[in-house]
Scaffold this active site. Structure first.
Site, PDB file in Angstrom:
ATOM      1  N   CYS A  85      50.289  69.665  33.246  1.00 43.41           N
ATOM      2  CA  CYS A  85      49.454  70.753  33.773  1.00 43.41           C
ATOM      3  C   CYS A  85      49.376  70.635  35.289  1.00 43.41           C
ATOM      4  CB  CYS A  85      48.090  70.816  33.090  1.00 43.41           C
ATOM      5  SG  CYS A  85      47.185  69.274  32.997  1.00 43.41           S
ATOM      6  N   SER A  86      48.249  70.238  35.823  1.00 44.58           N
ATOM      7  CA  SER A  86      48.112  70.273  37.282  1.00 44.58           C
ATOM      8  C   SER A  86      47.180  69.187  37.772  1.00 44.58           C
ATOM      9  CB  SER A  86      47.588  71.638  37.698  1.00 44.58           C
ATOM     10  OG  SER A  86      46.355  71.875  37.040  1.00 44.58           O
ATOM     11  N   CYS A  87      47.134  68.043  37.092  1.00 43.29           N
ATOM     12  CA  CYS A  87      46.255  66.956  37.522  1.00 43.29           C
ATOM     13  C   CYS A  87      46.604  66.581  38.958  1.00 43.29           C
ATOM     14  CB  CYS A  87      46.419  65.743  36.612  1.00 43.29           C
ATOM     15  SG  CYS A  87      45.966  66.105  34.907  1.00 43.29           S
ATOM     16  N   CYS A  98      52.394  66.445  37.890  1.00 46.69           N
ATOM     17  CA  CYS A  98      51.703  66.417  36.609  1.00 46.69           C
ATOM     18  C   CYS A  98      52.588  67.221  35.671  1.00 46.69           C
ATOM     19  CB  CYS A  98      50.310  67.026  36.678  1.00 46.69           C
ATOM     20  SG  CYS A  98      49.579  67.125  35.033  1.00 46.69           S
TER      21      CYS A  98
END
Ligand code: FE
Length: 204
Positions: A107-109, A104
């Site tokens: 961010c941190s999907c 991602c």
């Protein structure tokens, strides 16, 4: 342009969780080490075991595999795995010609229902940048050497699309049942930064 909304401020629930955690630690009611163990459990054990069961079934059952590739959300829900950050799943299959990996960049999907919480490195700025700019170098650092003729595809997760890599079934696993196959499936191979374990290899 894909919507990418997790840079938003913390939600009310997140704020409450943090406030509660701080208070419980401050009052000596919970041990921060115990919390770390719980988080580790969800990051490394419970979460990825779900994905491993999905992969093992896809390896064992061609009809299931087809359903998984055609309609991932529904196929994964056959196990009862669903929920937040798993609504719009895409499954990408690794073969001898194509190696898929996921990131991602913003961010941190991450697909929570099948993989649990993302590892720290997945959320780190270097991984997010380098997975795109030099995926082969990143893979090498994870111990994956690919032939030059293998195409690398990097999938950028978003709030709308979460990816699960269907790793290649390892050689020598032909006689294994679903439970044994699941033991070969690691979190990292479902992110695409590792290959599935070989049967008989030590489970580090
Ligand atoms: Fe994200």
């Amino acid at each position: 342009m894909a919507k990418h909304d997790h840079d938003a401020p913390l939600s009310d629930t997140q704020l409450r969780v943090r406030a509660l955690e701080s208070l419980l630690i401050e009052k000596g009611l919970v041990d921060p080490a115990a919390l770390d163990i719980l988080i580790d459990t969800y990051e490394n054990k419970v979460g990825p075991r779900n994905g491993a069961r999905v992969v093992a079934r896809a390896w064992s059952d061609p009809d299931y595999k087809q359903r998984l590739l055609d309609d991932p959300g529904a196929a994964i829900a056959e196990f009862g795995f669903s929920g937040r950050q798993g609504e719009d799943m895409v499954v990408v299959e690794n073969t001898s010609e194509v190696h898929n990996m996921t990131v991602c960049t913003l961010c941190s999907c991450y697909p929570w229902p099948v993989l649990g919480l993302p590892p720290v490195w997945y959320k780190s700025a270097p991984y997010r940048a380098r997975a795109v700019s030099e995926p082969r170098a990143v893979l090498r650092e994870f111990g994956v050497e690919l032939d030059e003729n293998v195409e690398v595809r990097v999938w950028d997760s978003t709030a709308e699309m979460r990816y699960l890599v269907l790793p290649e079934r390892p050689a020598g696993s032909e006689d294994l049942g679903e439970d044994e196959l699941a033991e070969l499936v690691t979190r990292d191979c479902m992110i695409g930064v590792a290959k599935a374990r070989s049967p008989g290899a030590s489970s580090a």
